[in-house]
Motif scaffolding. Structure first.
Motif, PDB file in Angstrom:
ATOM      1  N   PRO A   1     -27.096  -0.630 -13.441  1.00  0.00           N
ATOM      2  CA  PRO A   1     -26.801  -1.406 -12.225  1.00  0.00           C
ATOM      3  C   PRO A   1     -27.059  -2.893 -12.462  1.00  0.00           C
ATOM      4  N   VAL A   2     -26.103  -3.727 -12.140  1.00  0.00           N
ATOM      5  CA  VAL A   2     -26.245  -5.179 -12.271  1.00  0.00           C
ATOM      6  C   VAL A   2     -25.632  -5.839 -11.033  1.00  0.00           C
ATOM      7  N   HIS A   3     -25.924  -7.119 -10.888  1.00  0.00           N
ATOM      8  CA  HIS A   3     -25.317  -7.918  -9.830  1.00  0.00           C
ATOM      9  C   HIS A   3     -24.596  -9.111 -10.446  1.00  0.00           C
ATOM     10  N   ILE A   4     -23.342  -9.288 -10.069  1.00  0.00           N
ATOM     11  CA  ILE A   4     -22.583 -10.483 -10.438  1.00  0.00           C
ATOM     12  C   ILE A   4     -22.381 -11.268  -9.158  1.00  0.00           C
ATOM     13  N   GLU A   5     -23.019 -12.418  -9.093  1.00  0.00           N
ATOM     14  CA  GLU A   5     -23.122 -13.181  -7.844  1.00  0.00           C
ATOM     15  C   GLU A   5     -23.789 -12.262  -6.811  1.00  0.00           C
ATOM     16  N   ASP A   6     -23.136 -11.998  -5.682  1.00  0.00           N
ATOM     17  CA  ASP A   6     -23.740 -11.152  -4.647  1.00  0.00           C
ATOM     18  C   ASP A   6     -23.203  -9.725  -4.665  1.00  0.00           C
ATOM     19  N   SER A   7     -22.406  -9.397  -5.665  1.00  0.00           N
ATOM     20  CA  SER A   7     -21.749  -8.089  -5.682  1.00  0.00           C
ATOM     21  C   SER A   7     -22.423  -7.139  -6.663  1.00  0.00           C
ATOM     22  N   PRO A   8     -22.726  -5.902  -6.225  1.00  0.00           N
ATOM     23  CA  PRO A   8     -23.332  -4.911  -7.138  1.00  0.00           C
ATOM     24  C   PRO A   8     -22.265  -4.225  -7.980  1.00  0.00           C
ATOM     25  N   PHE A   9     -22.588  -3.973  -9.234  1.00  0.00           N
ATOM     26  CA  PHE A   9     -21.682  -3.284 -10.149  1.00  0.00           C
ATOM     27  C   PHE A   9     -22.486  -2.319 -11.015  1.00  0.00           C
ATOM     28  N   LEU A  10     -21.769  -1.390 -11.628  1.00  0.00           N
ATOM     29  CA  LEU A  10     -22.277  -0.591 -12.737  1.00  0.00           C
ATOM     30  C   LEU A  10     -21.589  -1.086 -13.995  1.00  0.00           C
ATOM     31  N   LEU A  11     -22.363  -1.293 -15.045  1.00  0.00           N
ATOM     32  CA  LEU A  11     -21.825  -1.890 -16.267  1.00  0.00           C
ATOM     33  C   LEU A  11     -22.329  -1.131 -17.486  1.00  0.00           C
ATOM     34  N   LYS A  12     -21.465  -0.964 -18.466  1.00  0.00           N
ATOM     35  CA  LYS A  12     -21.855  -0.453 -19.778  1.00  0.00           C
ATOM     36  C   LYS A  12     -21.023  -1.200 -20.821  1.00  0.00           C
ATOM     37  N   ALA A  13     -21.622  -1.513 -21.953  1.00  0.00           N
ATOM     38  CA  ALA A  13     -20.940  -2.304 -22.969  1.00  0.00           C
ATOM     39  C   ALA A  13     -21.425  -1.904 -24.348  1.00  0.00           C
ATOM     40  N   SER A  14     -20.527  -2.012 -25.320  1.00  0.00           N
ATOM     41  CA  SER A  14     -20.853  -1.726 -26.711  1.00  0.00           C
ATOM     42  C   SER A  14     -20.267  -2.827 -27.585  1.00  0.00           C
ATOM     43  N   PHE A  15     -21.090  -3.377 -28.486  1.00  0.00           N
ATOM     44  CA  PHE A  15     -20.677  -4.470 -29.356  1.00  0.00           C
ATOM     45  C   PHE A  15     -20.795  -4.049 -30.813  1.00  0.00           C
ATOM     46  N   SER A  16     -19.829  -4.476 -31.613  1.00  0.00           N
ATOM     47  CA  SER A  16     -19.947  -4.366 -33.059  1.00  0.00           C
ATOM     48  C   SER A  16     -20.117  -5.779 -33.611  1.00  0.00           C
ATOM     49  N   GLN A  17     -19.863  -5.956 -34.892  1.00  0.00           N
ATOM     50  CA  GLN A  17     -20.060  -7.284 -35.475  1.00  0.00           C
ATOM     51  C   GLN A  17     -19.081  -8.305 -34.920  1.00  0.00           C
ATOM     52  N   ALA A  18     -17.836  -7.894 -34.655  1.00  0.00           N
ATOM     53  CA  ALA A  18     -16.841  -8.869 -34.187  1.00  0.00           C
ATOM     54  C   ALA A  18     -15.866  -8.236 -33.205  1.00  0.00           C
ATOM     55  N   ALA A  19     -16.322  -7.289 -32.391  1.00  0.00           N
ATOM     56  CA  ALA A  19     -15.478  -6.650 -31.383  1.00  0.00           C
ATOM     57  C   ALA A  19     -16.377  -6.066 -30.308  1.00  0.00           C
ATOM     58  N   TYR A  20     -15.794  -5.739 -29.166  1.00  0.00           N
ATOM     59  CA  TYR A  20     -16.584  -5.113 -28.109  1.00  0.00           C
ATOM     60  C   TYR A  20     -15.678  -4.278 -27.222  1.00  0.00           C
ATOM     61  N   ARG A  21     -16.336  -3.401 -26.473  1.00  0.00           N
ATOM     62  CA  ARG A  21     -15.666  -2.589 -25.448  1.00  0.00           C
ATOM     63  C   ARG A  21     -16.646  -2.468 -24.291  1.00  0.00           C
ATOM     64  N   LEU A  22     -16.163  -2.687 -23.063  1.00  0.00           N
ATOM     65  CA  LEU A  22     -17.042  -2.581 -21.900  1.00  0.00           C
ATOM     66  C   LEU A  22     -16.302  -1.952 -20.734  1.00  0.00           C
ATOM     67  N   MET A  23     -17.096  -1.420 -19.804  1.00  0.00           N
ATOM     68  CA  MET A  23     -16.569  -0.861 -18.569  1.00  0.00           C
ATOM     69  C   MET A  23     -17.383  -1.404 -17.400  1.00  0.00           C
ATOM     70  N   LEU A  24     -16.722  -1.544 -16.270  1.00  0.00           N
ATOM     71  CA  LEU A  24     -17.338  -2.124 -15.085  1.00  0.00           C
ATOM     72  C   LEU A  24     -16.818  -1.380 -13.866  1.00  0.00           C
ATOM     73  N   SER A  25     -17.706  -1.099 -12.911  1.00  0.00           N
ATOM     74  CA  SER A  25     -17.291  -0.394 -11.706  1.00  0.00           C
ATOM     75  C   SER A  25     -18.041  -0.919 -10.495  1.00  0.00           C
ATOM     76  N   ASP A  26     -17.336  -1.017  -9.370  1.00  0.00           N
ATOM     77  CA  ASP A  26     -17.976  -1.359  -8.099  1.00  0.00           C
ATOM     78  C   ASP A  26     -18.076  -0.134  -7.200  1.00  0.00           C
ATOM     79  N   LEU A  27     -17.933   1.069  -7.790  1.00  0.00           N
ATOM     80  CA  LEU A  27     -17.956   2.370  -7.115  1.00  0.00           C
ATOM     81  C   LEU A  27     -16.721   2.620  -6.263  1.00  0.00           C
TER      82      LEU A  27
END
Length: 308
Positions: free
Chosen positions: A18-44
């Protein structure tokens, strides 16, 4: 391509935070490698995602930061160093420097920070996640978690009933409590469920900002996903899964431990010699969940809880 496939597998093991971006709550997950990434974000209500490789990452970095010249690994390390520490320890944090704005059916999350003493800008340009991705990262894991927690409740109920029988045997043998205040009533499972629905369920339903993913449930999520990954590897290697039961959570613990060891706090990209500033112009576990094996269950005629 192999790097992106590894990121996809790695992201499955990441719990939602669970994180907050400004005043909005989100669920976030992220994965990073040396020079790439993949992430997902949800506001439910919706789920978005982005995947970017090294070439696209460097191109976007140059598009948004014309004063910075650096390899893609330096930019990715900087983004990882900003996000991953905030996602540890259960999340529930405000993401500083982040703003979000809808972009059609997608979502753009903008970031402003500093890299090598120069303002650094980034935009996570997320698109709507396909249903198959939502199912594998959210729906199926949550259903499995519900099943696991229900089984844990049944195990704890059985344990309490056995404790009551043990206490009764002591009393019938002449045993006496040294302190009357320690006396308790016999556990009644039906009354307990009715009291829970009447007194505690409303509070649980009221949680709408992602707070249901507390650290303990994040550990359960990670363990379940590690167990599923272990089963998938066994099937893909041609081994027969002769016993129709959930993979041993000991294997899940090993997978989670290996995942935890890979997660290190990224060094500040500002200290990296790879980042060169042009002449300026005026402008952040496995805890693990343990479960006994089947043989122990048959011998003791009871099972321990998921978190025991």
């Amino acid at each position: 391509m192999a790097e992106l496939e590894r990121l996809a597998d790695d992201l499955l093991l990441k719990p939602w935070s669970p994180v907050h971006i400004e005043d909005s709550p989100f669920l976030l997950k992220a994965s990073f490698s040396q020079a790439a990434y993949r992430l997902m974000l949800s506001d439910l209500s919706s789920v978005w995602w982005e995947e970017i490789d090294s070439d696209s990452l460097k191109q976007r970095a140059q598009e948004l930061n014309k004063r910075l010249k650096a390899p893609a690994s330096a930019f990715c390390r900087h983004l990882s160093g900003l996000l991953e520490p905030l996602l540890r320890n259960g999340g529930h944090r405000l993401l500083p420097g982040f703003t979000c704005q809808p972009a059609g059916s997608g979502l753009t999350v903008s970031l402003r920070s500093e890299l090598a003493g120069v303002p650094f800008y980034w935009a996570f340009r997320c698109v709507e996640a396909p249903l198959s991705m939502v199912s594998s990262h959210m729906i199926c894991p949550l259903l499995t978690m519900v099943q696991a927690l229900h089984r844990q409740t049944a195990d704890l109920t059985l344990l309490l009933q056995r404790k009551d029988a043990e206490i009764l045997d002591y009393k019938e043998s002449g045993g006496m409590l040294s302190r009357d205040r320690l006396a308790t009533d016999d556990f009644n499972a039906v009354e307990f469920k009715e009291r829970f629905i009447a007194e505690s369920l409303a509070e649980a339903v009221a949680v709408q900002d992602g707070g249901m993913f507390n650290p303990e449930l994040q550990k359960l999520y990670t363990t379940i996903m590690a167990a599923k990954a272990s089963r998938k590897r066994r099937h893909s290697s041609g081994e027969e899964d002769s016993q129709k039961h959930q993979p041993c959570l000991g294997e899940a613990q090993e997978a989670v431990t290996a995942e935890t060891e890979k997660e290190e706090v990224a060094p500040a990209a500002a200290e990296s010699p790879e980042v060169k500033k042009q002449t300026p112009r005026k402008i952040r576990s496995a805890a693990t969940v343990s479960s006994p094996n089947r043989d122990a269950v048959k011998q003791k005629k009871t099972r321990k809880g998921i978190f025991s």
